[in-house]
Design an enzyme around this catalytic site. Structure first.
Site, PDB file in Angstrom:
ATOM      1  CD  GLN A 285      42.247  34.251  31.700  1.00 10.37           C
ATOM      2  OE1 GLN A 285      43.265  34.225  32.370  1.00 10.37           O
ATOM      3  NE2 GLN A 285      41.235  33.471  31.966  1.00 10.37           N
ATOM      4  CG  HIS A 309      43.351  30.695  33.478  1.00 10.04           C
ATOM      5  ND1 HIS A 309      42.403  31.572  33.946  1.00 10.04           N
ATOM      6  CD2 HIS A 309      43.838  30.063  34.569  1.00 10.04           C
ATOM      7  CE1 HIS A 309      42.326  31.469  35.262  1.00 10.04           C
ATOM      8  NE2 HIS A 309      43.185  30.550  35.662  1.00 10.04           N
TER       9      HIS A 309
END
Length: 358
Positions: A285, A309
């Site tokens: 991420q 996310h």
């Protein structure tokens, strides 16, 4: 003392919305409080490579604040360089971006704001299940294109009622998912967890425990992953396990991306063995632009419910984890005992089994 926070950049959204507390711009709302006590507070989103703010400042920071949404990966090598580091605080829930074994070895405490995201994530799980089962994303994309062919959508749209739904992990989030599924009259609710639920809790949601993982997945129409990432769950949902899924099952992962093998999931979608995959967590991420799960599809060109996310960083959740982060730091600075449920690593030892039975 120096306090280092690695947060995500909020841009114009954070400038116009001060409740986006978990951003670089709004700094968890604690800058004035920390600086009024004479502390240095460094906030940045720069976290990759030797020249990043993360690696530059970790060497002399006493407190590190990180977030699951834009994680600063505190490896064993970085822990060795962080000679002054005493406390790591996860602004949110999930501390797998920290080498917990290295933290134990070096006497670094690791805490997170337990419970801050549980409702937010549980709601996102139920939403993701519904959008997969009801074939929502392709239907919306059809409308955006200006098309209208009901049969193309309805051929892969189902009711959640009468389906078997199971959760891998029945902790704070997994249990709340089971609670929220009760009104849908599923055929059965199952759970897989190393620890059985208390009898009263299991009875309250009418959930049955299945102790063998392959047996568990073979019974489920929908599987949702709600367990922490650690050595025992890394790559848990892999090509071998996927063989035991029902053909056409749906899989939702809002736990951690690395629990599911991305390439195996994409292949299962492409073959039709999985009908859909949804979630908001990625093995890296931010996810690279060419990440296979950005564009993976089932055999009908749908079945992808992936998003950035954000399930645990709603504005409501941000208020909770910002407040909890301040409370943890306040306790540390004043020498007060921390709330037990927030402690992942105490001084020299694990204080939870959430990251594996140690």
């Amino acid at each position: 003392m120096k306090i280092l926070a690695i947060l995500y950049k909020g841009g114009n959204a954070a400038t116009s919305e001060p409740r986006l507390l978990g951003t670089v711009e709004n700094q968890l709302g604690i800058r004035k409080w920390l600086e009024s006590q004479g502390h240095e507070y460094i906030v940045s989103d720069s976290k990759e490579g030797a020249d990043s703010d993360f690696q530059k400042h970790i060497v002399d920071a006493e407190i590190l604040i990180t977030t699951p949404f834009h994680p600063g990966y505190l490896t064993g090598d970085l822990v060795a360089k962080a000679k002054k580091l005493k406390l790591c605080v996860t602004a949110g829930v999930g501390s797998d971006h920290i080498d917990l074994n290295a933290a134990v070895k070096n006497g670094i405490q690791v805490l997170e704001v337990s419970g801050s995201n549980v409702v937010s994530v549980a709601e996102h799980v139920v939403m993701s299940i519904l959008l997969l089962v009801r074939n929502f994303v392709p239907a919306h994309e059809m409308i955006e294109r200006g098309d209208w062919m009901v049969s193309d959508i309805a051929r892969n749209a189902f009711d959640l009622e009468g389906k078997v739904v199971g959760t891998i992990g029945a902790g704070r989030i997994g249990y709340r998912v089971l609670q929220r599924l009760m009104p849908f009259d599923c055929k059965e609710l199952l759970y897989f967890d190393y620890a059985p639920l208390p009898e009263a809790a299991a009875k309250a949601v009418n959930a049955r425990r299945v102790e063998d993982l392959k047996d568990f997945v073979s019974q489920c129409d929908v599987i949702t992953v709600n367990c922490p990432l650690h050595e025992g769950t890394l790559g848990l949902v892999n090509a071998e396990l996927l063989k035991h899924f029902k053909k056409g099952a749906w899989l939702v992962n809002t736990a951690r991306g690395a629990i599911c093998d991305k390439d195996a999931v994409a292949a299962a979608l492409a073959s039709g063995h999985l009908n859909g995959y949804a979630g908001d967590v990625w093995n890296v991420q931010p996810a690279p632009k060419d990440h296979v799960l950005r564009t993976a599809k089932n055999t009908l060109g749908g079945g992808n419910g992936m998003v950035p996310h954000y399930s645990g960083t709603t504005l409501d959740a941000q208020a909770r984890y910002a407040s909890g982060t301040k409370s943890i730091i306040e306790n540390y600075l004043s020498g007060k005992a921390q709330e037990p449920q927030n402690i992942i690593v105490g001084i020299g030892k694990f204080e939870t089994k959430a990251y594996g039975q140690r």
